[in-house]
Scaffold this motif. Structure first.
Motif, PDB file in Angstrom:
ATOM      1  N   VAL A   1     -15.771  10.897  -1.091  1.00  0.00           N
ATOM      2  CA  VAL A   1     -15.069  10.791  -0.902  1.00  0.00           C
ATOM      3  C   VAL A   1     -14.011  10.261  -0.832  1.00  0.00           C
ATOM      4  CG1 VAL A   1     -15.935  13.669  -1.986  1.00  0.00           C
ATOM      5  CG2 VAL A   1     -15.132  13.084   0.952  1.00  0.00           C
ATOM      6  N   SER A   2     -12.701  10.443  -1.539  1.00  0.00           N
ATOM      7  CA  SER A   2     -11.605   9.419  -1.055  1.00  0.00           C
ATOM      8  C   SER A   2     -10.388  10.808  -1.075  1.00  0.00           C
ATOM      9  CB  SER A   2     -11.315   7.891  -1.644  1.00  0.00           C
ATOM     10  OG  SER A   2     -10.176   7.787  -1.676  1.00  0.00           O
ATOM     11  N   LEU A   3      -9.925  11.265  -0.271  1.00  0.00           N
ATOM     12  CA  LEU A   3      -9.294  12.256  -0.375  1.00  0.00           C
ATOM     13  C   LEU A   3      -8.217  12.141   0.656  1.00  0.00           C
ATOM     14  CD1 LEU A   3     -11.807  14.901   1.461  1.00  0.00           C
ATOM     15  CD2 LEU A   3     -11.229  14.448  -1.073  1.00  0.00           C
ATOM     16  N   SER A   4      -8.405  11.081   1.715  1.00  0.00           N
ATOM     17  CA  SER A   4      -6.973  10.778   2.439  1.00  0.00           C
ATOM     18  C   SER A   4      -5.426  10.798   1.653  1.00  0.00           C
ATOM     19  CB  SER A   4      -7.017   8.911   3.535  1.00  0.00           C
ATOM     20  OG  SER A   4      -6.783   9.503   4.142  1.00  0.00           O
TER      21      SER A   4
ATOM     22  N   SER B   1       0.563  -1.217   0.545  1.00  0.00           N
ATOM     23  CA  SER B   1       0.145   0.097   0.396  1.00  0.00           C
ATOM     24  C   SER B   1       0.753   1.391  -0.223  1.00  0.00           C
ATOM     25  CB  SER B   1      -0.574  -0.286   1.032  1.00  0.00           C
ATOM     26  OG  SER B   1      -1.249   1.273   1.298  1.00  0.00           O
ATOM     27  N   PHE B   2       0.751   2.590  -0.916  1.00  0.00           N
ATOM     28  CA  PHE B   2       1.069   3.506  -0.930  1.00  0.00           C
ATOM     29  C   PHE B   2       1.439   4.334   0.614  1.00  0.00           C
ATOM     30  CE2 PHE B   2      -2.905   6.156  -0.532  1.00  0.00           C
ATOM     31  CZ  PHE B   2      -2.281   7.333  -0.236  1.00  0.00           C
ATOM     32  N   TYR B   3      -0.182   4.081   1.526  1.00  0.00           N
ATOM     33  CA  TYR B   3       0.361   4.402   2.677  1.00  0.00           C
ATOM     34  C   TYR B   3       0.819   3.625   3.875  1.00  0.00           C
ATOM     35  CZ  TYR B   3      -1.467   7.387   7.361  1.00  0.00           C
ATOM     36  OH  TYR B   3      -1.539   7.897   7.825  1.00  0.00           O
ATOM     37  N   ASP B   4      -0.023   2.433   3.950  1.00  0.00           N
ATOM     38  CA  ASP B   4       0.731   2.252   4.887  1.00  0.00           C
ATOM     39  C   ASP B   4       2.193   0.937   4.913  1.00  0.00           C
ATOM     40  OD1 ASP B   4      -0.337  -0.278   4.200  1.00  0.00           O
ATOM     41  OD2 ASP B   4      -2.270  -0.075   5.682  1.00  0.00           O
ATOM     42  N   LYS B   5       2.280   0.666   3.622  1.00  0.00           N
ATOM     43  CA  LYS B   5       3.816  -0.272   3.141  1.00  0.00           C
ATOM     44  C   LYS B   5       3.427  -1.352   3.481  1.00  0.00           C
ATOM     45  CE  LYS B   5       5.445   3.783   1.481  1.00  0.00           C
ATOM     46  NZ  LYS B   5       5.047   4.128   0.288  1.00  0.00           N
ATOM     47  N   GLY B   6       2.643  -1.990   3.933  1.00  0.00           N
ATOM     48  CA  GLY B   6       1.992  -3.021   4.336  1.00  0.00           C
ATOM     49  C   GLY B   6       1.401  -3.463   5.830  1.00  0.00           C
TER      50      GLY B   6
ATOM     51  N   LEU C   1       0.784  21.109  -1.212  1.00  0.00           N
ATOM     52  CA  LEU C   1       1.602  21.272  -0.255  1.00  0.00           C
ATOM     53  C   LEU C   1       3.494  21.060  -0.812  1.00  0.00           C
ATOM     54  CD1 LEU C   1      -0.897  20.156   2.561  1.00  0.00           C
ATOM     55  CD2 LEU C   1      -0.757  22.454   1.433  1.00  0.00           C
ATOM     56  N   ASP C   2       3.701  20.096  -1.314  1.00  0.00           N
ATOM     57  CA  ASP C   2       4.899  19.418  -1.717  1.00  0.00           C
ATOM     58  C   ASP C   2       5.696  19.135  -0.266  1.00  0.00           C
ATOM     59  OD1 ASP C   2       7.876  18.822  -2.321  1.00  0.00           O
ATOM     60  OD2 ASP C   2       8.329  21.111  -1.814  1.00  0.00           O
ATOM     61  N   LEU C   3       4.457  18.271   0.038  1.00  0.00           N
ATOM     62  CA  LEU C   3       4.243  17.708   1.055  1.00  0.00           C
ATOM     63  C   LEU C   3       4.844  15.668   0.881  1.00  0.00           C
ATOM     64  CD1 LEU C   3       2.564  19.289   4.048  1.00  0.00           C
ATOM     65  CD2 LEU C   3       4.823  19.121   4.107  1.00  0.00           C
ATOM     66  N   PRO C   4       5.364  15.026   1.605  1.00  0.00           N
ATOM     67  CA  PRO C   4       5.481  13.302   1.291  1.00  0.00           C
ATOM     68  C   PRO C   4       3.891  12.413   1.299  1.00  0.00           C
ATOM     69  CG  PRO C   4       7.239  13.990   3.069  1.00  0.00           C
ATOM     70  CD  PRO C   4       6.476  15.062   2.247  1.00  0.00           C
ATOM     71  N   VAL C   5       3.530  11.412   1.474  1.00  0.00           N
ATOM     72  CA  VAL C   5       2.942  10.107   1.994  1.00  0.00           C
ATOM     73  C   VAL C   5       2.434  11.185   3.397  1.00  0.00           C
ATOM     74  CG1 VAL C   5       1.386   8.687   2.106  1.00  0.00           C
ATOM     75  CG2 VAL C   5       2.658   8.902  -0.186  1.00  0.00           C
ATOM     76  N   GLY C   6       3.849  10.584   4.069  1.00  0.00           N
ATOM     77  CA  GLY C   6       4.135  10.866   5.835  1.00  0.00           C
ATOM     78  C   GLY C   6       3.196  11.997   6.602  1.00  0.00           C
ATOM     79  N   GLU C   7       3.107  12.781   5.661  1.00  0.00           N
ATOM     80  CA  GLU C   7       2.785  14.587   5.407  1.00  0.00           C
ATOM     81  C   GLU C   7       1.537  15.174   5.075  1.00  0.00           C
ATOM     82  OE1 GLU C   7       6.521  16.788   5.214  1.00  0.00           O
ATOM     83  OE2 GLU C   7       7.700  14.840   6.126  1.00  0.00           O
ATOM     84  N   ARG C   8       0.669  14.448   4.890  1.00  0.00           N
ATOM     85  CA  ARG C   8      -0.242  15.464   4.577  1.00  0.00           C
ATOM     86  C   ARG C   8      -1.535  14.939   5.352  1.00  0.00           C
ATOM     87  NH1 ARG C   8       0.662  11.633  -1.931  1.00  0.00           N
ATOM     88  NH2 ARG C   8       2.274  12.664  -2.207  1.00  0.00           N
ATOM     89  N   LEU C   9      -1.527  14.624   6.836  1.00  0.00           N
ATOM     90  CA  LEU C   9      -3.337  14.621   7.173  1.00  0.00           C
ATOM     91  C   LEU C   9      -3.452  16.550   7.526  1.00  0.00           C
ATOM     92  CD1 LEU C   9      -4.354  13.249   9.290  1.00  0.00           C
ATOM     93  CD2 LEU C   9      -2.735  13.461  10.886  1.00  0.00           C
TER      94      LEU C   9
END
Length: 287
Positions: free
Chosen positions: A217-220, A27-32, A229-237
């Motif tokens: 909506v699937s925004l997460s 998964s792009f977010y939780d990496k398995g 915002l020029d931010l990586p996945v882990g900093e988009r909350l």
């Protein structure tokens, strides 16, 4: 219009949190993190405790990667849906799939909602929803092939295209036998769209909510948030929650998310400002 999912009925003012549970190693977010079944079940227990209204179980990541055939997808999700249903008989269970054969198998195990994330790529999936009397999510992908990234996609007017496509899909679902109260529409941010498109859809979301169909909506942690915002996945909350607040104000009803607690607080705050929810405590100036 009343939205019905599983045994539950929801008013238009209800805002529902759909928690993501990935049965994937990439998964792009939780990496398995929830690749192993016991870890995934612990995740379900966690999000239910945190107040999720729906869990959305998926066996294939959305982006490019190794080919996952239907047999492997079913191995990942079918038995797991059965386990979740056994432990949580009243929970709304959604499955993210584009394949009719997978949809049929998970419905036999107790799924309540088929999240057709690739916009009717398999036209038989909607018939499965009708056969089992479950819910169905229509999505806009601009005709993209599953698990492909957009490349120089163009629309004369992206929101007009989204509205026309989703209304047509929703009408088709009802014509094929899906209960009208169990159909949702999803503009599918990032799917078949660049970030400008996703931002435009967000700005003009009221054009979707005014169609009368409940909007999911699937925004997460999506790329359009990261690029804004020029931010990586882990900093988009924070960016995700800002987008969530805008979407709630414009009338979206279901929110597919990774972070349940934070999303619930944003939705409750927006509802309280809008006057559809009472404050949890009201003592200031009164005591």
């Amino acid at each position: 219009m009343t939205l019905r999912l599983g045994p539950h009925a929801y008013d238009e003012s209800d805002r529902l949190v759909m928690a993501i549970v990935n049965r994937t190693p990439d998964s792009f977010y939780d990496k398995g993190l929830t690749w192993h079944e016991d870890a995934a079940l612990d995740r379900v227990r966690q999000v239910v405790e945190e107040g999720a209204d729906i869990v959305d179980i998926g066996g294939i990541k959305a982006g490019p990667g190794p080919v996952i055939d239907a047999e492997e997808e079913m191995r990942r999700v079918v038995g797991f849906v059965g386990r979740v249903r056994g432990e949580f008989p009243g929970l709304v269970i959604s499955v993210d799939t584009w394949r009719a054969e997978v949809g049929r198998a998970v419905c036999q195990e107790g799924a309540d909602l088929l999240n057709d994330a690739w916009g009717g790529y398999d036209p038989g999936l909607v018939d499965v929803a009708a056969e089992f009397g479950v819910g169905y999510v229509c999505t806009h992908t601009g005709g993209a092939t599953p698990r492909t990234r957009p490349f120089r996609v163009e629309y004369a007017d992206v929101v007009d295209d989204v509205v026309a496509s989703l209304v047509a899909q929703a009408d088709r679902a009802v014509a094929r036998g899906v209960d009208r109260s169990r159909v949702l529409i999803d503009p599918a941010h990032d799917f078949g769209k660049n970030s400008w498109h996703s931002l435009e859809v967000t700005r003009r979301l009221e054009e979707l909510t005014s169609t009368g169909w409940p909007v999911l909506v699937s925004l997460s942690n999506k790329d359009f948030v990261g690029e804004a915002l020029d931010l990586p996945v882990g900093e988009r909350l924070v960016g995700t929650l800002a987008t969530t607040a805008i979407s709630a104000w414009l009338g979206a009803q279901v929110y597919r998310v990774h972070e349940v607690v934070e999303t619930r607080q944003v939705l409750d705050m927006v509802a309280t400002i809008a006057g559809t929810r009472r404050p949890s405590v009201m003592t200031r100036g009164l005591a």
